[in-house]
Design a protein around this motif. Structure first.
Motif, PDB file in Angstrom:
ATOM      1  N   LEU A  79       0.824  -1.210   0.000  1.00 61.25           N
ATOM      2  CA  LEU A  79       0.000   0.000   0.000  1.00 61.25           C
ATOM      3  C   LEU A  79       0.857   1.259   0.000  1.00 61.25           C
ATOM      4  CD1 LEU A  79      -2.973  -0.773   2.394  1.00 61.25           C
ATOM      5  CD2 LEU A  79      -3.093  -0.240  -0.028  1.00 61.25           C
ATOM      6  N   ASN A  80       1.965   1.212   0.719  1.00 57.16           N
ATOM      7  CA  ASN A  80       2.858   2.369   0.770  1.00 57.16           C
ATOM      8  C   ASN A  80       3.503   2.637  -0.591  1.00 57.16           C
ATOM      9  OD1 ASN A  80       2.334   2.902   3.459  1.00 57.16           O
ATOM     10  ND2 ASN A  80       3.982   1.579   4.164  1.00 57.16           N
ATOM     11  N   LEU A  81       3.751   1.574  -1.367  1.00 57.35           N
ATOM     12  CA  LEU A  81       4.345   1.747  -2.694  1.00 57.35           C
ATOM     13  C   LEU A  81       3.320   2.151  -3.746  1.00 57.35           C
ATOM     14  CD1 LEU A  81       6.812  -1.270  -2.914  1.00 57.35           C
ATOM     15  CD2 LEU A  81       7.402   1.150  -2.909  1.00 57.35           C
ATOM     16  N   LEU A  82       2.089   1.672  -3.606  1.00 57.94           N
ATOM     17  CA  LEU A  82       1.063   1.885  -4.623  1.00 57.94           C
ATOM     18  C   LEU A  82       0.353   3.216  -4.412  1.00 57.94           C
ATOM     19  CD1 LEU A  82      -0.365  -1.728  -4.622  1.00 57.94           C
ATOM     20  CD2 LEU A  82       1.185  -0.721  -6.299  1.00 57.94           C
ATOM     21  N   GLU A  83       1.083   4.260  -4.634  1.00 59.28           N
ATOM     22  CA  GLU A  83       0.573   5.613  -4.421  1.00 59.28           C
ATOM     23  C   GLU A  83       0.319   6.260  -5.779  1.00 59.28           C
ATOM     24  OE1 GLU A  83       2.939   9.330  -2.883  1.00 59.28           O
ATOM     25  OE2 GLU A  83       2.507   7.962  -1.227  1.00 59.28           O
ATOM     26  N   GLU A  84      -0.728   7.039  -5.858  1.00 57.02           N
ATOM     27  CA  GLU A  84      -1.097   7.686  -7.124  1.00 57.02           C
ATOM     28  C   GLU A  84       0.045   8.538  -7.657  1.00 57.02           C
ATOM     29  OE1 GLU A  84      -4.587  10.558  -8.937  1.00 57.02           O
ATOM     30  OE2 GLU A  84      -4.723   9.867  -6.884  1.00 57.02           O
ATOM     31  N   GLY A  85       0.335   8.373  -8.946  1.00 56.39           N
ATOM     32  CA  GLY A  85       1.371   9.161  -9.604  1.00 56.39           C
ATOM     33  C   GLY A  85       2.769   8.608  -9.471  1.00 56.39           C
ATOM     34  N   ARG A  86       2.926   7.568  -8.690  1.00 59.13           N
ATOM     35  CA  ARG A  86       4.253   6.982  -8.472  1.00 59.13           C
ATOM     36  C   ARG A  86       4.651   6.146  -9.688  1.00 59.13           C
ATOM     37  NH1 ARG A  86       5.482   5.001  -2.753  1.00 59.13           N
ATOM     38  NH2 ARG A  86       6.009   7.180  -2.563  1.00 59.13           N
ATOM     39  N   HIS A  87       5.934   6.196 -10.020  1.00 61.02           N
ATOM     40  CA  HIS A  87       6.459   5.396 -11.126  1.00 61.02           C
ATOM     41  C   HIS A  87       6.994   4.092 -10.556  1.00 61.02           C
ATOM     42  CE1 HIS A  87       7.111   9.066 -13.938  1.00 61.02           C
ATOM     43  NE2 HIS A  87       5.967   9.101 -13.301  1.00 61.02           N
ATOM     44  N   LEU A  88       6.478   3.004 -11.076  1.00 61.25           N
ATOM     45  CA  LEU A  88       6.831   1.673 -10.561  1.00 61.25           C
ATOM     46  C   LEU A  88       7.160   0.724 -11.692  1.00 61.25           C
ATOM     47  CD1 LEU A  88       3.802   1.279  -8.128  1.00 61.25           C
ATOM     48  CD2 LEU A  88       6.121   1.952  -7.483  1.00 61.25           C
ATOM     49  N   ARG A  89       7.912  -0.273 -11.380  1.00 59.14           N
ATOM     50  CA  ARG A  89       8.108  -1.402 -12.293  1.00 59.14           C
ATOM     51  C   ARG A  89       7.498  -2.611 -11.590  1.00 59.14           C
ATOM     52  NH1 ARG A  89      13.350  -1.175 -14.088  1.00 59.14           N
ATOM     53  NH2 ARG A  89      12.536  -0.229 -15.964  1.00 59.14           N
ATOM     54  N   LEU A  90       6.589  -3.262 -12.266  1.00 59.23           N
ATOM     55  CA  LEU A  90       5.916  -4.432 -11.711  1.00 59.23           C
ATOM     56  C   LEU A  90       6.406  -5.664 -12.454  1.00 59.23           C
ATOM     57  CD1 LEU A  90       2.368  -2.870 -11.564  1.00 59.23           C
ATOM     58  CD2 LEU A  90       3.942  -3.152  -9.674  1.00 59.23           C
ATOM     59  N   ARG A  91       6.862  -6.621 -11.720  1.00 57.43           N
ATOM     60  CA  ARG A  91       7.383  -7.853 -12.319  1.00 57.43           C
ATOM     61  C   ARG A  91       6.526  -9.037 -11.887  1.00 57.43           C
ATOM     62  NH1 ARG A  91      12.556  -7.426 -14.978  1.00 57.43           N
ATOM     63  NH2 ARG A  91      13.407  -5.424 -14.416  1.00 57.43           N
ATOM     64  N   SER A  92       6.406  -9.998 -12.783  1.00 58.97           N
ATOM     65  CA  SER A  92       5.713 -11.262 -12.519  1.00 58.97           C
ATOM     66  C   SER A  92       4.237 -11.060 -12.175  1.00 58.97           C
ATOM     67  CB  SER A  92       6.403 -12.056 -11.406  1.00 58.97           C
ATOM     68  OG  SER A  92       7.737 -12.318 -11.738  1.00 58.97           O
ATOM     69  N   MET A  93       3.549 -10.356 -13.039  1.00 60.14           N
ATOM     70  CA  MET A  93       2.101 -10.198 -12.889  1.00 60.14           C
ATOM     71  C   MET A  93       1.411 -11.340 -13.640  1.00 60.14           C
ATOM     72  SD  MET A  93       1.761  -7.414 -11.108  1.00 60.14           S
ATOM     73  CE  MET A  93       0.059  -6.986 -11.269  1.00 60.14           C
ATOM     74  N   THR A  94       0.194 -11.632 -13.259  1.00 63.61           N
ATOM     75  CA  THR A  94      -0.604 -12.650 -13.939  1.00 63.61           C
ATOM     76  C   THR A  94      -1.607 -11.942 -14.840  1.00 63.61           C
ATOM     77  OG1 THR A  94      -0.427 -14.081 -12.012  1.00 63.61           O
ATOM     78  CG2 THR A  94      -2.180 -14.579 -13.573  1.00 63.61           C
ATOM     79  N   VAL A  95      -1.753 -12.432 -16.065  1.00 63.38           N
ATOM     80  CA  VAL A  95      -2.708 -11.857 -17.005  1.00 63.38           C
ATOM     81  C   VAL A  95      -4.018 -12.607 -16.880  1.00 63.38           C
ATOM     82  CG1 VAL A  95      -3.195 -11.372 -19.441  1.00 63.38           C
ATOM     83  CG2 VAL A  95      -0.836 -11.258 -18.579  1.00 63.38           C
ATOM     84  N   LYS A  96      -5.104 -11.875 -16.695  1.00 67.33           N
ATOM     85  CA  LYS A  96      -6.423 -12.504 -16.632  1.00 67.33           C
ATOM     86  C   LYS A  96      -6.847 -12.903 -18.044  1.00 67.33           C
ATOM     87  CE  LYS A  96      -8.410 -10.300 -12.571  1.00 67.33           C
ATOM     88  NZ  LYS A  96      -9.528  -9.504 -12.091  1.00 67.33           N
ATOM     89  N   ASN A  97      -7.703 -13.899 -18.115  1.00 65.71           N
ATOM     90  CA  ASN A  97      -8.132 -14.370 -19.427  1.00 65.71           C
ATOM     91  C   ASN A  97      -9.262 -13.538 -20.024  1.00 65.71           C
ATOM     92  OD1 ASN A  97     -10.144 -15.158 -17.730  1.00 65.71           O
ATOM     93  ND2 ASN A  97     -10.145 -17.311 -18.324  1.00 65.71           N
ATOM     94  N   LYS A  98      -9.731 -12.516 -19.309  1.00 61.79           N
ATOM     95  CA  LYS A  98     -10.786 -11.650 -19.822  1.00 61.79           C
ATOM     96  C   LYS A  98     -10.256 -10.230 -20.006  1.00 61.79           C
ATOM     97  CE  LYS A  98     -14.711 -14.046 -17.834  1.00 61.79           C
ATOM     98  NZ  LYS A  98     -15.877 -13.935 -16.979  1.00 61.79           N
ATOM     99  N   ILE A 115       8.841  -2.502  -7.807  1.00 60.41           N
ATOM    100  CA  ILE A 115      10.093  -1.761  -7.700  1.00 60.41           C
ATOM    101  C   ILE A 115       9.789  -0.290  -7.932  1.00 60.41           C
ATOM    102  CG2 ILE A 115      12.419  -1.493  -8.647  1.00 60.41           C
ATOM    103  CD1 ILE A 115      11.840  -4.483  -9.765  1.00 60.41           C
ATOM    104  N   LYS A 116      10.167   0.545  -6.986  1.00 61.12           N
ATOM    105  CA  LYS A 116       9.944   1.989  -7.094  1.00 61.12           C
ATOM    106  C   LYS A 116      11.000   2.594  -8.007  1.00 61.12           C
ATOM    107  CE  LYS A 116       9.648   6.121  -4.261  1.00 61.12           C
ATOM    108  NZ  LYS A 116       9.785   6.665  -2.911  1.00 61.12           N
ATOM    109  N   LEU A 117      10.551   3.374  -8.988  1.00 57.63           N
ATOM    110  CA  LEU A 117      11.454   4.052  -9.914  1.00 57.63           C
ATOM    111  C   LEU A 117      11.520   5.537  -9.558  1.00 57.63           C
ATOM    112  CD1 LEU A 117      10.167   2.458 -13.249  1.00 57.63           C
ATOM    113  CD2 LEU A 117      12.111   1.728 -11.870  1.00 57.63           C
ATOM    114  N   SER A 118      12.558   6.194 -10.052  1.00 60.08           N
ATOM    115  CA  SER A 118      12.657   7.630  -9.793  1.00 60.08           C
ATOM    116  C   SER A 118      11.586   8.362 -10.595  1.00 60.08           C
ATOM    117  CB  SER A 118      14.049   8.141 -10.150  1.00 60.08           C
ATOM    118  OG  SER A 118      14.277   7.935 -11.532  1.00 60.08           O
ATOM    119  N   HIS A 119      11.084   9.448 -10.030  1.00 62.19           N
ATOM    120  CA  HIS A 119      10.021  10.232 -10.669  1.00 62.19           C
ATOM    121  C   HIS A 119      10.633  11.127 -11.734  1.00 62.19           C
ATOM    122  CE1 HIS A 119       6.143  12.148 -11.073  1.00 62.19           C
ATOM    123  NE2 HIS A 119       6.751  13.315 -11.012  1.00 62.19           N
ATOM    124  N   ASN A 120      10.018  11.116 -12.898  1.00 65.47           N
ATOM    125  CA  ASN A 120      10.487  11.916 -14.007  1.00 65.47           C
ATOM    126  C   ASN A 120       9.289  12.714 -14.523  1.00 65.47           C
ATOM    127  OD1 ASN A 120      11.095  12.763 -16.653  1.00 65.47           O
ATOM    128  ND2 ASN A 120      12.459  11.019 -16.997  1.00 65.47           N
TER     129      ASN A 120
END
Length: 133
Positions: A79-98, A115-120
Motif C-alpha cells: 500500500l505504501n508503494l502503490l501511491e497515485e502518480g508513483r512510477h513503478l516497475r511491476l514484475r511477474s504479474m498474472t494476465v487474466k483471461n478476460k 520496484i519503485k522508480l525515480s520520478h520523471n
C-alpha cells in the motif's frame, strides 16, 4: 386468608413454570446453534488500480497502454508503494483471461515484485498523468 394464600401459591407456580419454560427454550436454542455448523465466510482484501505503461519516452514515438491491476491480499508495504502518480516497475504479474472493454486485466501473485522508480516529470506528462487537486 386461605384463599389469598392459595392465590400466592398458584401465582408462584405460574411464575416458576414460565421461568422453566423460558430456560428450556433458551437451552434448546443454544444447543441447536452449537450443533449447527455455520460456514465462516472469509474475504480477501484487494486493491484495484488503473495504470498506464509508457512504452517509449521519445516524443515522436510516444505510446501508452492502459491496464487494470488487481492486487489481492494487499499488505501495508505494498500500500505504501502503490501511491497515485508513483512510477513503478511491476514484475511477474498474472494476465487474466478476460479483457474489460479494451483494457488488459492483470493480477498480482506470490512472485510479483514492485520496484519503485525515480520520478520523471517528462515521463509523467507523456503517460497522461495529471495530479489531482
Amino acid at each position: 386468608s386461605q384463599s389469598i394464600e392459595n392465590r400466592r401459591v398458584i401465582q408462584s407456580w405460574k411464575d416458576k413454570r414460565l421461568r422453566l419454560i423460558e430456560e428450556s427454550r433458551r437451552k434448546s436454542l443454544d444447543r441447536a446453534f452449537n450443533e449447527q455448523i455455520i460456514p465462516i465466510r472469509e474475504s480477501k482484501p484487494f486493491l484495484r488500480l488503473k495504470v498506464a505503461a509508457l512504452l517509449s519516452e521519445s516524443s515522436s514515438n510516444c505510446s501508452t497502454k492502459e491496464a487494470t491491476i488487481t492486487f489481492w491480499n494487499v499488505n501495508e508495504s505494498q500500500l505504501n508503494l502503490l501511491e497515485e502518480g508513483r512510477h513503478l516497475r511491476l514484475r511477474s504479474m498474472t494476465v487474466k483471461n478476460k479483457v474489460y472493454g479494451s483494457e488488459l486485466q492483470l493480477c498480482n501473485c506470490t512472485k510479483t515484485r514492485i520496484i519503485k522508480l525515480s520520478h520523471n516529470a517528462k515521463s509523467a506528462a507523456l503517460s497522461g498523468f495529471v495530479k489531482r487537486t
